[in-house]
Design a protein around this motif. Structure first.
Motif, PDB file in Angstrom:
ATOM      1  N   UNK A 112       0.639  -1.138  -0.012  1.00  0.00           N
ATOM      2  CA  UNK A 112      -0.001   0.145   0.083  1.00  0.00           C
ATOM      3  C   UNK A 112       0.889   1.383  -0.123  1.00  0.00           C
ATOM      4  N   UNK A 113       1.926   1.477   0.542  1.00  0.00           N
ATOM      5  CA  UNK A 113       2.804   2.369   0.628  1.00  0.00           C
ATOM      6  C   UNK A 113       3.466   2.824  -0.554  1.00  0.00           C
ATOM      7  N   UNK A 114       3.186   1.918  -1.595  1.00  0.00           N
ATOM      8  CA  UNK A 114       3.834   2.387  -2.802  1.00  0.00           C
ATOM      9  C   UNK A 114       2.668   2.641  -3.863  1.00  0.00           C
ATOM     10  N   UNK A 115       1.386   2.575  -3.632  1.00  0.00           N
ATOM     11  CA  UNK A 115       0.322   2.987  -4.339  1.00  0.00           C
ATOM     12  C   UNK A 115       0.100   4.486  -4.444  1.00  0.00           C
ATOM     13  N   UNK A 116       0.167   4.826  -5.992  1.00  0.00           N
ATOM     14  CA  UNK A 116      -0.347   6.314  -6.125  1.00  0.00           C
ATOM     15  C   UNK A 116      -1.521   6.239  -7.083  1.00  0.00           C
ATOM     16  N   UNK A 117      -2.496   7.005  -6.586  1.00  0.00           N
ATOM     17  CA  UNK A 117      -3.869   7.309  -7.297  1.00  0.00           C
ATOM     18  C   UNK A 117      -3.785   8.298  -8.285  1.00  0.00           C
TER      19      UNK A 117
END
Length: 172
Positions: free
Chosen positions: A167-172
């Motif tokens: 999750x820490x690497x997810x960018x929307x």
């Protein structure tokens, strides 16, 4: 990871009665999903809750999740969130090409829906710390989650694909 198009957050089967099956690390997964919901909304990305009508006695979405009236709700009757539902059409209509996927029942509905989405041409990001499942007769929930994180990463299906990221690497 930078988004390659319009993105939606898809949350699969985070339902009240499924918690009775004692999935692996439910509270950290719920917290992760809530952070992703907040990030998606801040970026203007749709948040879609997929729920299985077959779940009994309480098929409702977990009250701990930050569900809003503006969220998309999609019921389903199969493990696949796309089979005989309007989800694909709705995503296409909204111009969505990238799905960030989370949820419960890793070895059933999460796996099947990720593979189906990739086969439909979506860029799928399975959140490695954003899905859970209960123990099976053969494996612990943790083993099932780790196994699916490994086998789904770098999965290709025609124009679609699956990558597994925290999750820490997810960018929307």
């Amino acid at each position: 990871m930078n988004p390659s198009g319009n993105t939606a957050l898809v949350i699969i089967d985070m339902q009240v009665s499924l918690m009775d099956e004692h999935p692996w690390q439910p509270q950290p997964v719920i917290a992760t999903i809530n952070r992703l919901i907040h990030q998606a909304r801040d970026a203007g990305a749709p948040v879609c809750f997929v729920w299985d009508e077959r779940v009994e006695p309480d098929a409702g979405i977990l009250p701990e999740l930050n569900q809003q009236p503006s969220d998309w709700m999609q019921d389903k009757h199969f493990r696949d969130a796309f089979m005989e539902t309007a989800l694909h059409a709705r995503l296409q209509q909204a111009g969505i090409h990238r799905l960030v996927m989370t949820g419960m029942q890793t070895d059933y509905c999460v796996d099947t829906s990720c593979r189906a989405a990739a086969a439909l041409g979506y860029e799928v990001i399975l959140v490695s710390d954003g899905h859970t499942t209960p123990d099976s007769e053969q494996l612990t929930g943790e083993q099932i989650v780790r196994h699916h994180n490994r086998i789904l990463n770098f999965h290709r299906a025609g124009q679609g694909s699956i990558a597994v990221l925290p999750a820490a690497e997810i960018v929307f």
